[in-house]
Design a protein around this motif. Structure first.
Motif, short mmCIF file in Angstrom:
data_model
loop_
_atom_site.label_atom_id
_atom_site.label_comp_id
_atom_site.label_asym_id
_atom_site.label_seq_id
_atom_site.Cartn_x
_atom_site.Cartn_y
_atom_site.Cartn_z
N THR A 272 -42.15 -12.56 8.73
CA THR A 272 -42.70 -13.91 8.75
C THR A 272 -43.47 -14.20 7.46
O THR A 272 -43.73 -15.36 7.13
N GLU A 273 -43.84 -13.15 6.73
CA GLU A 273 -44.52 -13.34 5.44
C GLU A 273 -43.51 -13.65 4.35
O GLU A 273 -43.64 -14.62 3.60
N ASP A 274 -42.50 -12.80 4.22
CA ASP A 274 -41.48 -12.96 3.19
C ASP A 274 -40.22 -12.21 3.61
O ASP A 274 -40.28 -11.27 4.41
N ALA A 275 -39.10 -12.61 3.02
CA ALA A 275 -37.85 -11.90 3.28
C ALA A 275 -37.84 -10.57 2.54
O ALA A 275 -38.55 -10.38 1.55
N ALA A 276 -37.04 -9.65 3.03
CA ALA A 276 -36.84 -8.36 2.37
C ALA A 276 -35.44 -7.86 2.71
O ALA A 276 -34.90 -8.17 3.77
N VAL A 277 -34.87 -7.08 1.81
CA VAL A 277 -33.54 -6.53 2.01
C VAL A 277 -33.54 -5.07 1.57
O VAL A 277 -34.14 -4.72 0.56
N LEU A 278 -32.87 -4.23 2.36
CA LEU A 278 -32.65 -2.84 1.99
C LEU A 278 -31.18 -2.54 2.28
O LEU A 278 -30.74 -2.66 3.42
N THR A 279 -30.43 -2.18 1.23
CA THR A 279 -29.00 -1.94 1.37
C THR A 279 -28.62 -0.61 0.76
O THR A 279 -28.98 -0.33 -0.39
N VAL A 280 -27.90 0.22 1.52
CA VAL A 280 -27.29 1.43 0.98
C VAL A 280 -25.92 1.03 0.46
O VAL A 280 -25.05 0.62 1.23
N GLY A 281 -25.71 1.16 -0.84
CA GLY A 281 -24.47 0.71 -1.44
C GLY A 281 -23.49 1.80 -1.80
O GLY A 281 -22.29 1.55 -1.95
N MET A 282 -23.99 3.04 -1.93
CA MET A 282 -23.10 4.14 -2.31
C MET A 282 -23.46 5.40 -1.52
O MET A 282 -24.65 5.69 -1.32
N VAL A 283 -22.43 6.11 -1.06
CA VAL A 283 -22.58 7.40 -0.40
C VAL A 283 -21.61 8.37 -1.05
O VAL A 283 -20.39 8.14 -1.03
N HIS A 284 -22.11 9.44 -1.64
CA HIS A 284 -21.27 10.41 -2.32
C HIS A 284 -21.54 11.81 -1.78
O HIS A 284 -22.71 12.23 -1.70
#
Length: 439
Positions: A272-284
């Motif tokens: 509710t304060e601000d948006a946030a994003v966490l994305t795992v883009g690579m797995v090796h």
């Protein structure tokens, strides 16, 4: 109703009469800028098409920089090249003393293979991270360079009326450098792009393929997110895939960490304060189907709109990864690197310059937008001096944004009829800021 004394009324009248010539002069200058910007349209489009057909990746913008430097010199602008490797800085001194304002454009393209059938579509190829790929201006930096060159042309023709100095910053590597290599706006700041003469304020624009041509949008305060890259090395014990009890399996552990990371935004962040994003883009990890590897590597991005939330998420990533790994008998090494801070439009400067945006585009075509989780390293300039970053519409009129190709994709497209507004906006912001004097 409060009444004013005769003395106060006299003082107010005198102040308004004194301010009137300045206001008239600014209006006349803005009108001249609008006329000159319209006259540059064909030239700006030609520059854009040339740059689009010959894209260059970050820190490799040699041809682009040469084109920029050559044109600035023809305009009588003092030019410095080789800033932050391939960057160009131009200095235009006005006819009167005053503050220093900077205008910035980024020059680099992306490792994207273009799918458009334009006559000036990119056919360029390169090797990037060991893979052969196309090179394309898939984020509109070609339009940014062309618009700033147009603004330089316009401002050079009215320089006698400018009370101060305009610094033109053509920046390499906005999309980032190779791992471990400092570049872009951060390196330009380190190498003094905002000094000699010292910049008082900076403005930049970005084309927006999902906004109609003729429109400008902005947001006071946090406009674009910070961007961080995280890397997690999950280390276990290798074994034959038929005997998993002899291993400490980093693949399963990494999978649990990926799921655990998702709860940081969904359950631990006050959205509710601000948006946030966490994305795992690579797995090796691993080289064969029946061998449990010794290590799996996870790489991803974190996006935040304020520093407090950013630090909390960093701590949560470290805590989640190390504790899940420990519970499995493995270890996790977490490394987080900041690519760009929050793109923060100085509220006072933004309020001061909104009338300029209204004059450039018309009041009905200027709007306050929501914050976005994309990132921009223009933020490094804003950390040093007050700055305002504005989006310029590049979508054909009447088109549905859902039917347009997003930025960073092979079909990315810009309606070039929107470029004149970008030229006019940059030149108007610079001229109006200088005319207002240093606040």
């Amino acid at each position: 109703m409060k009444l004013f004394s005769a003395t106060t009324c006299t003082a107010l009248t005198a102040a308004l009469l004194t301010a009137a010539p300045v206001l008239a002069q600014n209006t006349a200058l803005d009108a001249q800028i609008a006329k000159l910007a319209a006259q540059q349209e064909a030239k700006v489009i030609a520059w854009r098409r040339d740059l689009h057909e010959h894209p260059e990746l970050g820190n490799q913008e040699i041809r682009t920089a040469a084109l920029v430097a050559e044109h600035l010199k023809k305009l009588g602008i003092e030019v410095q090249t080789g800033v932050a490797r391939t960057g160009v800085v131009g200095i235009l001194k006005g006819g009167k003393p005053g503050p220093v304002v900077a205008l910035r454009a980024d020059m680099d393209a992306l490792p994207v293979t273009e799918s458009n059938s334009l006559p000036f579509a990119s056919k360029a190829r390169t090797t990037y991270n060991g893979q052969e790929v196309g090179v394309m201006h898939a984020c509109g930096h070609d339009t940014h360079v062309a618009m700033l060159l147009g603004a330089a042309e316009v401002l050079s023709q009215v320089k006698k009326d400018l009370p101060g100095t305009v610094k033109f910053i053509f920046q390499p590597a906005e999309e980032g450098s190779l791992p471990g290599v400092v570049g872009g706006a951060r390196l330009m700041v380190q190498e003094g792009a905002l000094d000699k003469p010292k910049v008082d304020a900076i403005f930049g624009v970005h084309i927006q393929a999902q906004t109609e041509v003729g429109q400008l949008s902005y947001r006071p305060g946090g406009e674009m997110a910070s961007s961080d890259v995280f890397n997690i090395k999950v280390k276990g014990k290798s074994a034959h895939g038929a005997y998993p009890w002899l291993a400490v399996d980093p693949v399963v552990t990494a999978a649990q960490i990926i799921l655990g990371l998702q709860t940081i935004v969904s359950r631990q962040t006050e959205l509710t304060e601000d948006a946030a994003v966490l994305t795992v883009g690579m797995v090796h990890g691993g080289v064969r189907n029946n061998i449990i590897p010794e290590q799996v590597e996870l790489t991803g991005t974190i996006r935040c709109l304020n520093k407090d939330m950013q630090q909390k998420i960093w701590a949560a990533v470290r805590r989640t990864a190390t504790n899940i790994a420990e519970s499995a008998g493995a270890t996790a090494e977490v490394d987080i690197v900041n690519y760009a801070p929050v793109t923060y439009n100085d509220p006072h400067l933004t309020e001061q310059m909104v009338p300029s945006l209204n004059r450039a585009a018309g009041t009905t075509n200027v709007r306050v937008q929501k914050a976005v989780t994309g990132a921009e390293d223009f933020a490094y300039f804003q950390e040093k001096v007050p700055g305002l970053f504005v989006f310029v519409g590049g979508m054909p009129k009447g088109k549905n944004p859902a039917d347009t190709a997003p930025h960073h994709t092979p079909g990315f497209f810009v309606d070039e009829s929107g470029l004149t507004l970008g030229v006019k906006t940059l030149a108007t912001l610079a001229a109006d800021y200088l005319s207002a004097g240093k606040k």
